[in-house]
Each structure stands twice: as C-alpha cells, then as structure tokens.
Write a protein that holds these residues in place. Structure first.
Motif, mmCIF file in Angstrom:
data_model
loop_
_atom_site.group_PDB
_atom_site.id
_atom_site.type_symbol
_atom_site.label_atom_id
_atom_site.label_comp_id
_atom_site.label_asym_id
_atom_site.label_seq_id
_atom_site.Cartn_x
_atom_site.Cartn_y
_atom_site.Cartn_z
ATOM 1 N N PRO A 131 0.005 -9.650 1.242
ATOM 2 C CA PRO A 131 0.524 -8.391 0.684
ATOM 3 C C PRO A 131 0.934 -7.430 1.782
ATOM 4 N N SER A 132 1.911 -6.578 1.484
ATOM 5 C CA SER A 132 2.370 -5.597 2.466
ATOM 6 C C SER A 132 1.495 -4.361 2.466
ATOM 7 N N PHE A 133 0.721 -4.138 1.385
ATOM 8 C CA PHE A 133 -0.184 -3.008 1.287
ATOM 9 C C PHE A 133 -1.551 -3.532 0.872
ATOM 10 N N GLU A 134 -2.515 -2.600 0.718
ATOM 11 C CA GLU A 134 -3.828 -2.999 0.233
ATOM 12 C C GLU A 134 -3.713 -3.736 -1.099
ATOM 13 N N LEU A 135 -2.898 -3.178 -1.992
ATOM 14 C CA LEU A 135 -2.668 -3.804 -3.295
ATOM 15 C C LEU A 135 -1.219 -4.246 -3.370
ATOM 16 N N ALA A 136 -0.964 -5.287 -4.116
ATOM 17 C CA ALA A 136 0.377 -5.851 -4.119
ATOM 18 C C ALA A 136 0.807 -6.221 -5.526
ATOM 19 N N GLN A 150 -9.851 4.710 -0.008
ATOM 20 C CA GLN A 150 -9.616 3.488 0.755
ATOM 21 C C GLN A 150 -10.657 2.418 0.417
ATOM 22 N N ASP A 151 -11.921 2.846 0.267
ATOM 23 C CA ASP A 151 -12.968 1.881 -0.097
ATOM 24 C C ASP A 151 -12.704 1.292 -1.475
ATOM 25 N N GLU A 152 -12.257 2.134 -2.408
ATOM 26 C CA GLU A 152 -11.966 1.644 -3.754
ATOM 27 C C GLU A 152 -10.750 0.718 -3.752
ATOM 28 N N LEU A 153 -9.753 1.032 -2.922
ATOM 29 C CA LEU A 153 -8.583 0.167 -2.815
ATOM 30 C C LEU A 153 -8.957 -1.199 -2.252
ATOM 31 N N LYS A 154 -9.856 -1.210 -1.272
ATOM 32 C CA LYS A 154 -10.295 -2.492 -0.709
ATOM 33 C C LYS A 154 -11.028 -3.315 -1.760
ATOM 34 N N ARG A 193 -12.733 12.186 0.757
ATOM 35 C CA ARG A 193 -12.055 11.690 -0.448
ATOM 36 C C ARG A 193 -11.132 10.530 -0.104
ATOM 37 N N ASP A 194 -10.362 10.664 0.978
ATOM 38 C CA ASP A 194 -9.458 9.591 1.386
ATOM 39 C C ASP A 194 -10.236 8.319 1.717
ATOM 40 N N GLN A 195 -11.401 8.480 2.346
ATOM 41 C CA GLN A 195 -12.211 7.308 2.671
ATOM 42 C C GLN A 195 -12.716 6.623 1.408
ATOM 43 N N ARG A 196 -13.128 7.435 0.406
ATOM 44 C CA ARG A 196 -13.560 6.845 -0.866
ATOM 45 C C ARG A 196 -12.415 6.084 -1.527
#
Length: 390
Positions: free
Chosen positions: A178-183, A147-151, A142-145
C-alpha cells in the motif's frame, strides 16, 4: 509546568525565580550556561556525536548574551532534536537590536522579553507560551493516537487478505504494497469445490481512510457473494448492488472500484471471467501465447445496472495468470501500451511463482511521487495432471 531559567548572571536567575514563585510556578530549574542547559535537557558530546534523551522541560527562559555559546546558537542546536524543538524558548535580553531579535526568532525562539524585566510582561508571555505548548502537545498526542489506530486498522485490513493456496493443480500467491497506512486494493480467492476456484482483485478509487472503509465493506460481503453466486457475471452484479446500497447520493465524490473476477475450473481447463474496468490480466499459456483478459464492462458502483459480457478461455497444459492493479503499471514509464508490453516481457517464462524476483522487479522501485499508488500483483499457476504425482 517545569520552567528552565538559563542565565550566566546569578542575580537574574534569583529575580526571575522569585517572580515565578509569586505566580505559583514552583517547578523551576536553573542553569548558568548553554552547556549546563544541554546537560539538563539530556544533550551531550560523546565521541563527536550529539545524543539526546527525553526532556520534561515545558518552557525555557534563555539569556541571549552568554559566554562560549550564546542564546541564539543554543536555539539552533536544540532545533536538531525532535523531542526538544517544540519546547517554547523566550529570549531574555538587554539588546534592543531588531536584527539580533529577528535572528533569535529565526533560530527557534518563540518570543522575547527585554531587561530590566517587567514582571507583568514576563508573566503574560510565559502564560501565552505555555498555553500554546499545551495545545501543541494535545495535537501531538491526538495525532499519535490516530496513527496508532491507523496501524491497527491496517493490521485488520491485511488480515482479510487471502493466504496463498498450493493445491495440486492450482497455486495462487500475491504481493501487496500500500502507498499509505490504509489502502484501497483487495485480493481474495475461494475454493468452490470440484476443482474450481474463484479469484478476485479490486482497486477502489482514491486512497486513505475513505477508500479503505469502502474496501473493507466489500471484503465483508465478498465471501458470501462469491460462494452463493459463483458465476462471474452474477458475482459482479451482486457486488454492484451491495455497493450502491450504501446510499452515497449526497457525496460530492462518486466512489467506485475496478475489479477482475475469474473462476478457474482446473478439471475442465476453463476460465470464466468478468473484467469491470480493471487493467487487463495476462494469461501466459504453455505454448507461449499470451491472452489478455480485457475490460468487458464499466467499473463497479457507477450505475445501478451493469451491462456485462462474461468471457471464457480454455487452456491446455500448464500456464500462469498475472492480475495486477494500476500501481504496478505505474512503475513503468510510458503509455499504457508500453507498460503492458513491459509486463508481458517481464512476466513470461517460468510458470512457478518467484517472489524475490517480483519484489525486485516491481516493489523495490519507487514510482514518481505524483504517480504513487497501491501496488498489487496476484500470480496464479495452473498445473497439469502430471503435477499431481510429482
């Protein structure tokens, strides 16, 4: 479910294999030593370096007392590998020494059973370990999914940022980290016709998914707002109205964003701007003077109505304007006045955009962890009429 039995005594392997077989666990692999176990798991010695390949083992029943490498040391070695350290290990031991058992658990074992083996106890511990392994694997997937969606979301977010413009009288470029995946930072600019350009930089409160969603909402209405209203005061008022339409009364956190929006008229040599609680932009003119586009109203989204006092600056010759977010200031130690003076010193000089220099100065340095923030720098170069024939 694949189970690996590791024991230097063949009789013990036969006993455990038969217990598992009667409980319908038929995918069973055996190893007579820690080194043989390493081969099964894909660990080996090559030129002094330890290598690893993916493992399909779900559980290991590991004898504690073995020659060469005992079970405790084998556990320690496995903990070095990300793809192995989550495999549950049940120690099988004839030792009743609580210190040794504690050492085994500290080394990475998840449980233990004692010899002579009690079939009921062994199967209960195996079922518990496999159930926990399944739950952990589910969470990892689930965490990998996520992370993929965040990317993917970050790619979409990056796609809405405006590309550089290099017109005869007007250039605009930017660097964004950005400091995170999303900013929560957003920059955008639009040609408005007749030598005019609208440029906006905003910084949404907070970080991560919530801030990025609010930022994407503003991005979705920005072009229509800027091209329809053009005037800085009207644009900021409309963004405030749109933002407050989200109806966030029940939220415990008050979301808002700072912004600076300016309209550059290259024919009239005029800049109209509104600074809504944002760090002051710096305008470096040809004669060496530096104007600051200071805050003239509160951030956007705090109140239903905004009192705005738009500002106008006239210029002659060439120059450049630096817009930035808080994260850029935080790369400099000291109070805000010290940070601002640092920016004035480092950003003065040539009006042309020098991306490698800006990368080295602001984006390749690390801010203290407690001050880490999105970093954005927008650079506007204003050319004179002579540049049209260069």
């Amino acid at each position: 479910m694949s189970i690996l039995i590791v024991d230097d005594n063949p009789t013990n392997i036969i006993i455990i294999r038969e217990i598992l077989k009667k409980e319908n666990y038929r995918d069973v692999v055996a190893a007579s030593s820690a080194m043989e176990m390493f081969d099964v798991l894909g660990i080996g010695e090559e030129r002094g370096e330890i290598r690893s390949k993916p493992s399909d083992i779900d559980l290991i029943l590991l004898d504690m007392m073995m020659p060469e490498i005992d079970g405790i040391e084998a556990c320690r070695i496995m903990q070095k590998y990300d793809n192995l350290k989550d495999i549950p290990i049940i120690m099988v031991t004839a030792i009743g020494d609580s210190k040794k058992l504690a050492e085994a658990l500290d080394a990475g074992a998840s449980d233990y059973v004692t010899k002579p083996i009690n079939k009921v106890e062994l199967m209960a511990r195996i079922r518990l370990a496999l159930r926990l392994k399944q739950e952990k694997d589910w969470h990892k997937e689930r965490d990998q999914r996520i992370q993929d969606e965040l990317k993917l979301a970050a790619m979409v977010q990056n796609a809405v940022l405006s590309p550089a413009i290099e017109d005869p009288l007007f250039h605009v470029n930017a660097i964004y980290k950005p400091s995170f995946e999303l900013a929560g930072d957003l920059y955008s600019w639009y040609p408005l016709g007749e030598g005019r350009y609208g440029v906006l930089l905003l910084d949404m409160m907070g970080h991560g998914i919530s801030s990025s969603l609010f930022t994407m909402f503003i991005a979705s209405v920005l072009k229509d707002t800027v091209t329809t209203y053009v005037d800085p005061e009207k644009v900021i008022q409309e963004l405030n109205r749109r933002f407050n339409q989200l109806h966030l009364e029940k939220q415990l956190v008050q979301y808002y964003f700072t912004a600076i929006y300016l309209v550059v008229d290259t024919r009239m040599k005029r800049i109209d701007y509104v600074n809504a609680g944002h760090p002051p932009a710096l305008f470096f003119q040809e004669d060496g003077t530096v104007d600051t586009f200071d805050s003239v109203c509160c951030p956007v989204g705090l109140f239903d109505k905004m009192e705005i006092d738009p500002q106008t600056v006239h210029y002659e010759g060439e120059g450049h304007i630096a817009l930035y977010t808080d994260g850029l200031l935080e790369t400099v130690q000291g109070d805000q006045d010290t940070q601002l003076e640092f920016l004035k010193t480092r950003l003065k000089g040539a009006h042309q955009w020098d991306e490698p220099a800006m990368q080295s100065l602001f984006f390749e340095t690390e801010a203290p962890p407690e001050r880490d923030d999105d970093k954005c720098l927008v650079w506007i170069t204003l050319k004179n009429k002579g540049a049209e024939t260069e």
